[in-house]
Scaffold this motif. Sequence first.
Motif, PDB file in Angstrom:
ATOM      1  N   LEU A  80     -81.779 -66.744   8.923  1.00  0.00           N
ATOM      2  CA  LEU A  80     -82.674 -66.328  10.001  1.00  0.00           C
ATOM      3  C   LEU A  80     -83.481 -65.155   9.470  1.00  0.00           C
ATOM      4  CD1 LEU A  80     -83.656 -66.460  12.935  1.00  0.00           C
ATOM      5  CD2 LEU A  80     -81.784 -64.898  13.533  1.00  0.00           C
ATOM      6  N   LEU A  82     -86.610 -62.323   9.738  1.00  0.00           N
ATOM      7  CA  LEU A  82     -87.426 -61.526  10.652  1.00  0.00           C
ATOM      8  C   LEU A  82     -88.641 -61.005   9.903  1.00  0.00           C
ATOM      9  CD1 LEU A  82     -84.631 -59.314  12.316  1.00  0.00           C
ATOM     10  CD2 LEU A  82     -85.302 -61.659  12.873  1.00  0.00           C
ATOM     11  N   CYS A  89     -96.170 -64.406   8.458  1.00  0.00           N
ATOM     12  CA  CYS A  89     -95.368 -65.387   9.194  1.00  0.00           C
ATOM     13  C   CYS A  89     -95.959 -66.786   9.048  1.00  0.00           C
ATOM     14  CB  CYS A  89     -95.273 -65.011  10.672  1.00  0.00           C
ATOM     15  SG  CYS A  89     -94.228 -63.589  11.000  1.00  0.00           S
ATOM     16  N   ASP A 106     -84.944 -70.317   9.728  1.00  0.00           N
ATOM     17  CA  ASP A 106     -85.670 -70.043  10.968  1.00  0.00           C
ATOM     18  C   ASP A 106     -86.349 -68.683  10.854  1.00  0.00           C
ATOM     19  OD1 ASP A 106     -84.805 -72.352  12.570  1.00  0.00           O
ATOM     20  OD2 ASP A 106     -82.829 -71.422  12.423  1.00  0.00           O
ATOM     21  N   ILE A 108     -88.104 -65.429  13.108  1.00  0.00           N
ATOM     22  CA  ILE A 108     -88.428 -64.727  14.345  1.00  0.00           C
ATOM     23  C   ILE A 108     -89.567 -63.777  14.022  1.00  0.00           C
ATOM     24  CG2 ILE A 108     -87.653 -63.098  16.104  1.00  0.00           C
ATOM     25  CD1 ILE A 108     -84.870 -64.268  15.873  1.00  0.00           C
ATOM     26  N   GLU A 109     -90.689 -63.986  14.681  1.00  0.00           N
ATOM     27  CA  GLU A 109     -91.874 -63.167  14.438  1.00  0.00           C
ATOM     28  C   GLU A 109     -91.884 -61.985  15.400  1.00  0.00           C
ATOM     29  OE1 GLU A 109     -96.755 -63.713  14.336  1.00  0.00           O
ATOM     30  OE2 GLU A 109     -95.458 -65.476  14.371  1.00  0.00           O
ATOM     31  N   SER A 115     -86.513 -57.411  18.178  1.00  0.00           N
ATOM     32  CA  SER A 115     -85.886 -58.735  18.110  1.00  0.00           C
ATOM     33  C   SER A 115     -84.421 -58.678  17.699  1.00  0.00           C
ATOM     34  CB  SER A 115     -86.662 -59.646  17.152  1.00  0.00           C
ATOM     35  OG  SER A 115     -86.765 -59.075  15.869  1.00  0.00           O
ATOM     36  N   ILE A 119     -80.600 -60.750  19.213  1.00  0.00           N
ATOM     37  CA  ILE A 119     -79.972 -61.855  18.476  1.00  0.00           C
ATOM     38  C   ILE A 119     -78.480 -61.874  18.766  1.00  0.00           C
ATOM     39  CG2 ILE A 119     -79.455 -62.775  16.185  1.00  0.00           C
ATOM     40  CD1 ILE A 119     -82.117 -61.499  15.255  1.00  0.00           C
TER      41      ILE A 119
END
Length: 195
Positions: A80, A82, A89, A106, A108-109, A115, A119
């Motif tokens: 994941l 960030l 991104c 994955d 996350i922007e 953020s 999580i």
Amino acid sequence: MLEDRVRAVLRRLEEEDEREREAGLPAAERSRQVARTTGQFLFALVAPQTDCEVLEIGGSRGYSTTWIAAGVRHLGGRVLSLEHDPEKCEAWRRNIAEAGLESCADLIEGDAFQSLPAIDDVFDVVFIDAEKDDYERLFELARGKVEPGALFVADNVLSHVETLGAYSQARQSDATLESVTVPLDRGLELSVVLR
């Protein structure tokens, strides 16, 4: 273990990074990716682990993500990542798709400080490669997302020792960790969570 399409993406990103450095682009406009040998090191850390869950703080255009995702894919797991820069991104998504790694990576922007607290997951490895002044706060936020046996890896601790020397010292004096500075490329601080 590295498919041709993964190698091709890595090679292209390495060439882009070299051109940007040679052109003297400011750091904010470059990919600011890890050195190839650091990517290989990250791959070697995660590839032997079953169901390895990795949190990457500072994904940029996905170079280190590609190494990590290629590693975790073989025995299950995911990364994941960030990243706050919208252009990076967009490039991250293109590069991960081109490498065929969407199933195990994955993104996350947005701002990691916003953020990360949201999580709800537990990670085996946390890779920190963000703004140097933010490492300490990012470590503290991510500390609650790991259990004993997890590993923190922080990049640039020797190339930016004036900023990150305190980070390394804090990790090495923490009795809940076993931490060592590895003089690979720009310097990595490896910190194993003991309790």
